[in-house]
Design a protein around this motif. Structure first.
Motif, PDB file in Angstrom:
ATOM      1  N   ASN A 129      23.974 -78.886 -32.766  1.00  0.00           N
ATOM      2  CA  ASN A 129      24.661 -80.155 -32.964  1.00  0.00           C
ATOM      3  C   ASN A 129      24.874 -80.456 -34.436  1.00  0.00           C
ATOM      4  OD1 ASN A 129      25.744 -82.649 -32.692  1.00  0.00           O
ATOM      5  ND2 ASN A 129      23.934 -83.639 -31.872  1.00  0.00           N
ATOM      6  N   PHE A 130      24.059 -79.913 -35.315  1.00  0.00           N
ATOM      7  CA  PHE A 130      24.125 -80.150 -36.758  1.00  0.00           C
ATOM      8  C   PHE A 130      23.919 -81.610 -37.115  1.00  0.00           C
ATOM      9  CE2 PHE A 130      26.966 -76.421 -36.419  1.00  0.00           C
ATOM     10  CZ  PHE A 130      26.233 -75.551 -37.201  1.00  0.00           C
ATOM     11  N   GLY A 131      23.630 -82.488 -36.173  1.00  0.00           N
ATOM     12  CA  GLY A 131      23.460 -83.894 -36.471  1.00  0.00           C
ATOM     13  C   GLY A 131      24.744 -84.565 -36.918  1.00  0.00           C
ATOM     14  N   LEU A 132      25.878 -83.993 -36.564  1.00  0.00           N
ATOM     15  CA  LEU A 132      27.146 -84.590 -36.970  1.00  0.00           C
ATOM     16  C   LEU A 132      27.435 -85.828 -36.136  1.00  0.00           C
ATOM     17  CD1 LEU A 132      29.396 -81.446 -37.408  1.00  0.00           C
ATOM     18  CD2 LEU A 132      28.328 -82.825 -39.186  1.00  0.00           C
ATOM     19  N   PRO A 133      27.942 -86.867 -36.767  1.00  0.00           N
ATOM     20  CA  PRO A 133      28.253 -88.084 -36.024  1.00  0.00           C
ATOM     21  C   PRO A 133      29.455 -87.878 -35.099  1.00  0.00           C
ATOM     22  CG  PRO A 133      28.946 -88.269 -38.305  1.00  0.00           C
ATOM     23  CD  PRO A 133      28.222 -86.968 -38.178  1.00  0.00           C
ATOM     24  N   GLN A 134      29.557 -88.745 -34.147  1.00  0.00           N
ATOM     25  CA  GLN A 134      30.648 -88.685 -33.183  1.00  0.00           C
ATOM     26  C   GLN A 134      31.735 -89.683 -33.549  1.00  0.00           C
ATOM     27  OE1 GLN A 134      30.729 -86.434 -30.591  1.00  0.00           O
ATOM     28  NE2 GLN A 134      28.974 -85.606 -31.666  1.00  0.00           N
ATOM     29  N   TRP A 135      32.931 -89.422 -33.108  1.00  0.00           N
ATOM     30  CA  TRP A 135      34.080 -90.290 -33.351  1.00  0.00           C
ATOM     31  C   TRP A 135      34.691 -90.669 -32.016  1.00  0.00           C
ATOM     32  CZ3 TRP A 135      35.967 -91.395 -38.351  1.00  0.00           C
ATOM     33  CH2 TRP A 135      35.324 -90.715 -39.386  1.00  0.00           C
ATOM     34  N   GLN A 136      35.140 -91.894 -31.909  1.00  0.00           N
ATOM     35  CA  GLN A 136      35.856 -92.361 -30.725  1.00  0.00           C
ATOM     36  C   GLN A 136      37.343 -92.392 -31.078  1.00  0.00           C
ATOM     37  OE1 GLN A 136      34.342 -92.847 -27.788  1.00  0.00           O
ATOM     38  NE2 GLN A 136      32.469 -92.224 -28.832  1.00  0.00           N
ATOM     39  N   ALA A 137      38.153 -91.789 -30.264  1.00  0.00           N
ATOM     40  CA  ALA A 137      39.588 -91.724 -30.536  1.00  0.00           C
ATOM     41  C   ALA A 137      40.351 -92.651 -29.608  1.00  0.00           C
ATOM     42  CB  ALA A 137      40.095 -90.297 -30.367  1.00  0.00           C
ATOM     43  N   LEU A 151      40.739 -92.813 -35.247  1.00  0.00           N
ATOM     44  CA  LEU A 151      39.390 -92.306 -35.065  1.00  0.00           C
ATOM     45  C   LEU A 151      38.400 -93.319 -35.614  1.00  0.00           C
ATOM     46  CD1 LEU A 151      40.098 -88.693 -36.312  1.00  0.00           C
ATOM     47  CD2 LEU A 151      39.855 -89.429 -33.948  1.00  0.00           C
ATOM     48  N   GLU A 152      37.558 -93.834 -34.729  1.00  0.00           N
ATOM     49  CA  GLU A 152      36.527 -94.809 -35.099  1.00  0.00           C
ATOM     50  C   GLU A 152      35.179 -94.102 -35.049  1.00  0.00           C
ATOM     51  OE1 GLU A 152      36.777 -98.141 -35.780  1.00  0.00           O
ATOM     52  OE2 GLU A 152      38.932 -98.308 -35.468  1.00  0.00           O
ATOM     53  N   PRO A 153      34.401 -94.165 -36.129  1.00  0.00           N
ATOM     54  CA  PRO A 153      33.091 -93.506 -36.107  1.00  0.00           C
ATOM     55  C   PRO A 153      32.083 -94.297 -35.282  1.00  0.00           C
ATOM     56  CG  PRO A 153      33.394 -94.659 -38.174  1.00  0.00           C
ATOM     57  CD  PRO A 153      34.691 -94.786 -37.407  1.00  0.00           C
ATOM     58  N   ASP A 154      31.178 -93.565 -34.639  1.00  0.00           N
ATOM     59  CA  ASP A 154      30.039 -94.218 -33.984  1.00  0.00           C
ATOM     60  C   ASP A 154      29.047 -94.524 -35.097  1.00  0.00           C
ATOM     61  OD1 ASP A 154      31.080 -94.040 -31.484  1.00  0.00           O
ATOM     62  OD2 ASP A 154      29.933 -92.278 -30.887  1.00  0.00           O
ATOM     63  N   GLY A 155      28.886 -95.778 -35.404  1.00  0.00           N
ATOM     64  CA  GLY A 155      28.041 -96.172 -36.521  1.00  0.00           C
ATOM     65  C   GLY A 155      28.903 -96.554 -37.709  1.00  0.00           C
ATOM     66  N   ASP A 156      28.261 -96.723 -38.855  1.00  0.00           N
ATOM     67  CA  ASP A 156      29.001 -97.157 -40.037  1.00  0.00           C
ATOM     68  C   ASP A 156      28.952 -96.137 -41.168  1.00  0.00           C
ATOM     69  OD1 ASP A 156      26.356 -97.432 -40.579  1.00  0.00           O
ATOM     70  OD2 ASP A 156      26.491 -99.441 -41.438  1.00  0.00           O
ATOM     71  N   PHE A 157      28.921 -94.854 -40.835  1.00  0.00           N
ATOM     72  CA  PHE A 157      28.832 -93.812 -41.845  1.00  0.00           C
ATOM     73  C   PHE A 157      30.167 -93.534 -42.530  1.00  0.00           C
ATOM     74  CE2 PHE A 157      30.013 -91.682 -37.993  1.00  0.00           C
ATOM     75  CZ  PHE A 157      30.929 -90.754 -38.399  1.00  0.00           C
ATOM     76  N   ALA A 158      31.262 -93.974 -41.939  1.00  0.00           N
ATOM     77  CA  ALA A 158      32.588 -93.703 -42.514  1.00  0.00           C
ATOM     78  C   ALA A 158      33.560 -94.787 -42.077  1.00  0.00           C
ATOM     79  CB  ALA A 158      33.089 -92.337 -42.045  1.00  0.00           C
ATOM     80  N   THR A 159      34.690 -94.822 -42.754  1.00  0.00           N
ATOM     81  CA  THR A 159      35.736 -95.764 -42.374  1.00  0.00           C
ATOM     82  C   THR A 159      36.606 -95.125 -41.297  1.00  0.00           C
ATOM     83  OG1 THR A 159      37.192 -94.948 -44.114  1.00  0.00           O
ATOM     84  CG2 THR A 159      35.810 -96.839 -44.650  1.00  0.00           C
ATOM     85  N   PRO A 160      37.266 -95.937 -40.487  1.00  0.00           N
ATOM     86  CA  PRO A 160      38.166 -95.365 -39.474  1.00  0.00           C
ATOM     87  C   PRO A 160      39.271 -94.536 -40.134  1.00  0.00           C
ATOM     88  CG  PRO A 160      37.786 -97.689 -39.066  1.00  0.00           C
ATOM     89  CD  PRO A 160      37.186 -97.384 -40.406  1.00  0.00           C
ATOM     90  N   ALA A 161      39.746 -93.571 -39.415  1.00  0.00           N
ATOM     91  CA  ALA A 161      40.811 -92.699 -39.912  1.00  0.00           C
ATOM     92  C   ALA A 161      41.968 -92.719 -38.926  1.00  0.00           C
ATOM     93  CB  ALA A 161      40.292 -91.278 -40.081  1.00  0.00           C
ATOM     94  N   LYS A 162      43.157 -92.496 -39.459  1.00  0.00           N
ATOM     95  CA  LYS A 162      44.342 -92.414 -38.594  1.00  0.00           C
ATOM     96  C   LYS A 162      45.033 -91.076 -38.815  1.00  0.00           C
ATOM     97  CE  LYS A 162      45.638 -97.183 -37.935  1.00  0.00           C
ATOM     98  NZ  LYS A 162      46.720 -98.131 -37.955  1.00  0.00           N
ATOM     99  N   LEU A 163      45.537 -90.549 -37.735  1.00  0.00           N
ATOM    100  CA  LEU A 163      46.355 -89.339 -37.759  1.00  0.00           C
ATOM    101  C   LEU A 163      47.702 -89.726 -37.165  1.00  0.00           C
ATOM    102  CD1 LEU A 163      43.727 -86.876 -36.277  1.00  0.00           C
ATOM    103  CD2 LEU A 163      44.177 -87.324 -38.685  1.00  0.00           C
ATOM    104  N   ILE A 164      48.759 -89.477 -37.889  1.00  0.00           N
ATOM    105  CA  ILE A 164      50.092 -89.861 -37.430  1.00  0.00           C
ATOM    106  C   ILE A 164      50.873 -88.606 -37.070  1.00  0.00           C
ATOM    107  CG2 ILE A 164      52.247 -90.998 -38.046  1.00  0.00           C
ATOM    108  CD1 ILE A 164      50.559 -92.825 -39.865  1.00  0.00           C
ATOM    109  N   PHE A 165      51.314 -88.568 -35.820  1.00  0.00           N
ATOM    110  CA  PHE A 165      52.086 -87.446 -35.304  1.00  0.00           C
ATOM    111  C   PHE A 165      53.544 -87.871 -35.168  1.00  0.00           C
ATOM    112  CE2 PHE A 165      47.802 -86.598 -34.095  1.00  0.00           C
ATOM    113  CZ  PHE A 165      47.681 -85.224 -34.075  1.00  0.00           C
TER     114      PHE A 165
END
Length: 183
Positions: A129-137, A151-165
């Motif tokens: 698992n490497f202890g990597l955090p999970q993201w909710q899409a 992409l919303e992180p589970d927890g507050d380790f990062a800011t949300p990210a957007k991917l535009i297609f």
């Protein structure tokens, strides 16, 4: 016989419309599976690298100009400094946003995983698992030709990210922008 033909045309039309609607979802799924497998070639096929590079360069130039504009104590060379910063960063963005860089990233990820498995011993599950955090899409259409994955992180380790297609022909989608600042 005409009744069956009309029904078949209607069913095929509905199936085609459903396929068109879910095509970006399938693209995101394909990218996720390719990333999990470490398949850089398949992942790169879903990225519009020229559009992504251009988008990032524009965002960088805007951010530098905004940052310099906020500072009043900068002298006459502020415009020159902004142009120099974007000129230096442009080739770096070109190098980082390429299929070759994506391949190198996956190769280094495999080396890191192998190294962690050699070092960490947790009963045979090392490196699983490497202890990597999970993201909710969350995924949604912005308009007919734009699909956004947030992409919303589970927890507050990062800011949300957007991917535009962006739509590439009727049924295919390609990643074409990643906004740097959260909206």
């Amino acid at each position: 016989m005409h009744h069956i033909t009309r029904l078949a045309v209607v069913v095929l039309g509905i199936a085609f419309c459903v396929w068109v609607y879910f095509a970006p979802h399938l693209t995101v799924r394909s990218m996720r599976l390719a990333a999990a497998r470490g398949d850089a070639e398949t992942l790169a096929a879903h990225v519009d690298f020229p559009a992504l590079r251009a988008n990032l360069k524009i965002q960088l130039a805007d951010a530098v100009s905004e940052r310099i504009g906020e500072r009043e104590d900068i002298g006459a060379f502020s415009g020159f400094g902004a142009r120099l910063a974007t000129a230096v960063a442009g080739p770096m963005i070109d190098a980082m946003m390429s299929p070759q860089a994506l391949s190198l990233m996956f190769a280094s990820r495999e080396l890191a995983r192998d190294g962690l498995e050699a070092v960490v011993d947790d009963g045979g599950r090392a490196g699983s698992n490497f202890g990597l955090p999970q993201w909710q899409a969350t995924m949604a259409y912005e308009d007919f030709d734009t699909f956004v994955v947030t992409l919303e992180p589970d927890g507050d380790f990062a800011t949300p990210a957007k991917l535009i297609f962006k739509r590439n022909r009727l049924l295919w989608w390609k990643l074409s922008a990643i906004p740097m600042s959260p909206e």
